[in-house]
Design a protein around this motif. Structure first.
Motif, PDB file in Angstrom:
ATOM      1  N   ALA A   1      -0.011   9.659  -5.524  1.00 60.41           N
ATOM      2  CA  ALA A   1       0.611   9.027  -4.360  1.00 60.41           C
ATOM      3  C   ALA A   1       0.864   7.556  -4.631  1.00 60.41           C
ATOM      4  N   VAL A   2       2.022   7.086  -4.178  1.00 67.50           N
ATOM      5  CA  VAL A   2       2.319   5.657  -4.149  1.00 67.50           C
ATOM      6  C   VAL A   2       2.291   5.254  -2.680  1.00 67.50           C
ATOM      7  N   VAL A   3       1.318   4.434  -2.307  1.00 65.68           N
ATOM      8  CA  VAL A   3       1.149   4.010  -0.927  1.00 65.68           C
ATOM      9  C   VAL A   3       1.854   2.661  -0.759  1.00 65.68           C
ATOM     10  N   VAL A   4       2.916   2.664   0.043  1.00 72.58           N
ATOM     11  CA  VAL A   4       3.746   1.470   0.220  1.00 72.58           C
ATOM     12  C   VAL A   4       3.244   0.689   1.434  1.00 72.58           C
ATOM     13  N   THR A   5       2.988  -0.601   1.226  1.00 68.78           N
ATOM     14  CA  THR A   5       2.391  -1.435   2.267  1.00 68.78           C
ATOM     15  C   THR A   5       3.012  -2.824   2.260  1.00 68.78           C
ATOM     16  N   ASN A   6       3.255  -3.360   3.438  1.00 68.86           N
ATOM     17  CA  ASN A   6       3.611  -4.776   3.565  1.00 68.86           C
ATOM     18  C   ASN A   6       2.322  -5.588   3.717  1.00 68.86           C
ATOM     19  N   PRO A   7       2.328  -6.857   3.319  1.00 72.06           N
ATOM     20  CA  PRO A   7       1.111  -7.669   3.425  1.00 72.06           C
ATOM     21  C   PRO A   7       0.873  -8.198   4.834  1.00 72.06           C
ATOM     22  N   GLU A   8       0.748  -7.270   5.775  1.00 72.55           N
ATOM     23  CA  GLU A   8       0.399  -7.655   7.148  1.00 72.55           C
ATOM     24  C   GLU A   8      -0.542  -6.608   7.737  1.00 72.55           C
TER      25      GLU A   8
ATOM     26  N   GLU B   1      -8.577  20.477  -0.320  1.00 75.22           N
ATOM     27  CA  GLU B   1      -9.018  21.730   0.289  1.00 75.22           C
ATOM     28  C   GLU B   1      -9.536  22.722  -0.744  1.00 75.22           C
ATOM     29  N   LYS B   2      -8.991  22.674  -1.958  1.00 74.10           N
ATOM     30  CA  LYS B   2      -9.418  23.583  -3.020  1.00 74.10           C
ATOM     31  C   LYS B   2     -10.579  23.024  -3.839  1.00 74.10           C
ATOM     32  N   GLY B   3     -11.033  21.829  -3.486  1.00 76.10           N
ATOM     33  CA  GLY B   3     -12.133  21.211  -4.226  1.00 76.10           C
ATOM     34  C   GLY B   3     -11.746  20.767  -5.618  1.00 76.10           C
ATOM     35  N   GLU B   4     -10.473  20.415  -5.792  1.00 77.02           N
ATOM     36  CA  GLU B   4      -9.959  20.015  -7.111  1.00 77.02           C
ATOM     37  C   GLU B   4      -9.862  18.494  -7.250  1.00 77.02           C
ATOM     38  N   GLY B   5     -10.557  17.773  -6.395  1.00 79.37           N
ATOM     39  CA  GLY B   5     -10.522  16.324  -6.447  1.00 79.37           C
ATOM     40  C   GLY B   5      -9.486  15.754  -5.499  1.00 79.37           C
ATOM     41  N   THR B   6      -9.348  14.450  -5.497  1.00 79.42           N
ATOM     42  CA  THR B   6      -8.429  13.785  -4.579  1.00 79.42           C
ATOM     43  C   THR B   6      -7.105  13.475  -5.281  1.00 79.42           C
ATOM     44  N   VAL B   7      -6.110  13.176  -4.489  1.00 74.75           N
ATOM     45  CA  VAL B   7      -4.819  12.755  -5.008  1.00 74.75           C
ATOM     46  C   VAL B   7      -4.945  11.300  -5.469  1.00 74.75           C
ATOM     47  N   LYS B   8      -4.588  11.053  -6.714  1.00 73.60           N
ATOM     48  CA  LYS B   8      -4.642   9.690  -7.243  1.00 73.60           C
ATOM     49  C   LYS B   8      -3.660   8.808  -6.489  1.00 73.60           C
ATOM     50  N   ALA B   9      -4.152   7.721  -5.894  1.00 75.66           N
ATOM     51  CA  ALA B   9      -3.302   6.840  -5.091  1.00 75.66           C
ATOM     52  C   ALA B   9      -3.247   5.449  -5.704  1.00 75.66           C
ATOM     53  N   GLN B  10      -2.053   4.853  -5.686  1.00 71.85           N
ATOM     54  CA  GLN B  10      -1.853   3.484  -6.146  1.00 71.85           C
ATOM     55  C   GLN B  10      -1.045   2.718  -5.094  1.00 71.85           C
ATOM     56  N   LEU B  11      -1.251   1.424  -5.058  1.00 77.21           N
ATOM     57  CA  LEU B  11      -0.650   0.573  -4.030  1.00 77.21           C
ATOM     58  C   LEU B  11       0.619  -0.096  -4.528  1.00 77.21           C
ATOM     59  N   LEU B  12       1.670  -0.027  -3.714  1.00 75.18           N
ATOM     60  CA  LEU B  12       2.891  -0.781  -3.963  1.00 75.18           C
ATOM     61  C   LEU B  12       3.055  -1.756  -2.803  1.00 75.18           C
ATOM     62  N   LEU B  13       2.915  -3.039  -3.096  1.00 72.73           N
ATOM     63  CA  LEU B  13       2.974  -4.078  -2.069  1.00 72.73           C
ATOM     64  C   LEU B  13       4.408  -4.605  -1.994  1.00 72.73           C
ATOM     65  N   THR B  14       5.072  -4.377  -0.870  1.00 75.94           N
ATOM     66  CA  THR B  14       6.484  -4.709  -0.744  1.00 75.94           C
ATOM     67  C   THR B  14       6.704  -5.901   0.198  1.00 75.94           C
TER      68      THR B  14
ATOM     69  N   ALA C   1      -8.771  -0.750  -1.478  1.00 72.59           N
ATOM     70  CA  ALA C   1      -9.606  -0.374  -2.624  1.00 72.59           C
ATOM     71  C   ALA C   1      -8.966   0.700  -3.502  1.00 72.59           C
ATOM     72  N   ILE C   2      -7.676   0.526  -3.804  1.00 72.92           N
ATOM     73  CA  ILE C   2      -6.988   1.392  -4.761  1.00 72.92           C
ATOM     74  C   ILE C   2      -6.269   0.510  -5.772  1.00 72.92           C
ATOM     75  N   PRO C   3      -5.939   1.046  -6.950  1.00 72.66           N
ATOM     76  CA  PRO C   3      -5.278   0.229  -7.976  1.00 72.66           C
ATOM     77  C   PRO C   3      -3.917  -0.283  -7.506  1.00 72.66           C
ATOM     78  N   LEU C   4      -3.561  -1.461  -7.970  1.00 76.97           N
ATOM     79  CA  LEU C   4      -2.286  -2.078  -7.620  1.00 76.97           C
ATOM     80  C   LEU C   4      -1.221  -1.637  -8.618  1.00 76.97           C
ATOM     81  N   LEU C   5      -0.201  -0.943  -8.127  1.00 74.82           N
ATOM     82  CA  LEU C   5       0.890  -0.467  -8.976  1.00 74.82           C
ATOM     83  C   LEU C   5       1.950  -1.550  -9.177  1.00 74.82           C
ATOM     84  N   GLY C   6       2.216  -2.316  -8.131  1.00 74.13           N
ATOM     85  CA  GLY C   6       3.243  -3.329  -8.264  1.00 74.13           C
ATOM     86  C   GLY C   6       3.363  -4.201  -7.026  1.00 74.13           C
ATOM     87  N   ILE C   7       3.976  -5.370  -7.233  1.00 78.21           N
ATOM     88  CA  ILE C   7       4.279  -6.308  -6.146  1.00 78.21           C
ATOM     89  C   ILE C   7       5.789  -6.495  -6.121  1.00 78.21           C
ATOM     90  N   ILE C   8       6.405  -6.122  -5.010  1.00 76.18           N
ATOM     91  CA  ILE C   8       7.856  -6.238  -4.870  1.00 76.18           C
ATOM     92  C   ILE C   8       8.158  -7.449  -3.997  1.00 76.18           C
TER      93      ILE C   8
END
Length: 271
Positions: free
Chosen positions: A138-145, A167-180, A203-210
């Motif tokens: 997942a790429v989680v898109v967020t504004n800095p507010e 739900e299948k107990g296969e771990g979580t979806v890897k998520a990274q932050l995109l700050l726009t 508390a997720i890795p930063l993918l990029g700053i737009i």
């Protein structure tokens, strides 16, 4: 092996569709066969940003309901040979999306594409849930507010608990932050949250700053993913983010105020 990546957020207007278009085009530019899928049923915008709205004949819902084959609904990008768009319907509601139908389409896409980018609607309703349900990343898109970050934190909770993997107990979806829409000068003036503040909360890795840029709107208005604009700072930032998505080590840019040259400073003083 193909990978399904959802581009998501809790709040609307943060740049998800712009980011979906830029990321998919960036992956295609690097030689990966990529498709971007619009999950925002009823509010279709992806095809406009991709510049293919006049070529839509069949859509995602037609495929799910058996009214068209997947190949009939896929639209090949005119600029990049290995980039395709799967538009959605403007006339149906989100109840037309079904878990079985979405799975069937994604399974078929996995057989042909390296990357499947799912452009999620805002919020936590059905369309957003199904966009993330079968995702690998997942790429989680967020504004800095504050409200945008708060809503993204809620989305992270769903990614950790209400996906097929969870739900299948296969771990979580890897998520990274995109700050726009990031503006270092406004951060320095206390009008925006800093990158560090956002990362402390999510508390997720930063993918990029737009960076905030007028070229994003200009590119959208002409139906072109901004990553194709080599002169745009936002386009270069998306290109960097795509590289990091592929595992490349790329230094983070655009998080500090732009340094003005002597002539620029002089002109500002006399303005």
């Amino acid at each position: 092996m193909s990978k399904v990546i959802v581009v998501t957020s809790g709040k609307g207007g943060v740049g998800k569709t712009t980011s979906s278009a830029a990321i998919s085009a960036g992956l295609a530019m690097r030689g990966h066969k990529t498709v971007v899928v619009d999950f925002d049923v009823g509010l279709r915008n992806l095809d406009m940003i991709m510049g293919c709205e006049r070529r839509v004949v069949f859509d995602f819902i037609n495929v799910i309901q058996g009214d068209a084959k997947l190949k009939q609904a896929l639209i090949k990008d005119r600029r990049l040979d290995n980039l395709f768009v799967l538009p959605t319907s403007q006339t149906r509601d989100k109840d037309a999306l079904t878990e079985e139908g979405v799975k069937a389409v994604l399974d078929e896409l996995r057989q042909e594409f390296d990357y499947i980018i799912c452009d999620s609607p805002a919020g936590i309703e059905r369309g957003a849930h199904l966009a993330m349900y079968f995702a690998d990343e997942a790429v989680v898109v967020t504004n800095p507010e504050v409200s945008s970050v708060r809503d993204s934190d809620r989305v992270l909770g769903l990614l950790n608990s209400k996906t097929h993997r969870a739900e299948k107990g296969e771990g979580t979806v890897k998520a990274q932050l995109l700050l726009t829409r990031f503006d270092p000068a406004r951060v320095a003036g206390g009008e925006m949250m800093s990158t560090e503040d956002v990362l402390e909360i999510l508390a997720i890795p930063l993918l990029g700053i737009i960076p905030e840029s007028s070229t994003v709107l200009k590119a959208s208005n002409v139906g072109m993913p901004v990553v194709l604009d080599e002169k745009s700072a936002a386009g270069r930032a998306y290109e960097d983010a795509v590289g990091r998505l592929l595992g490349e080590q790329i230094e983070m840019r655009f998080d500090a105020p732009e340094r003005r040259g002597f002539l620029q400073r002089l002109l500002k003083r006399t303005a």
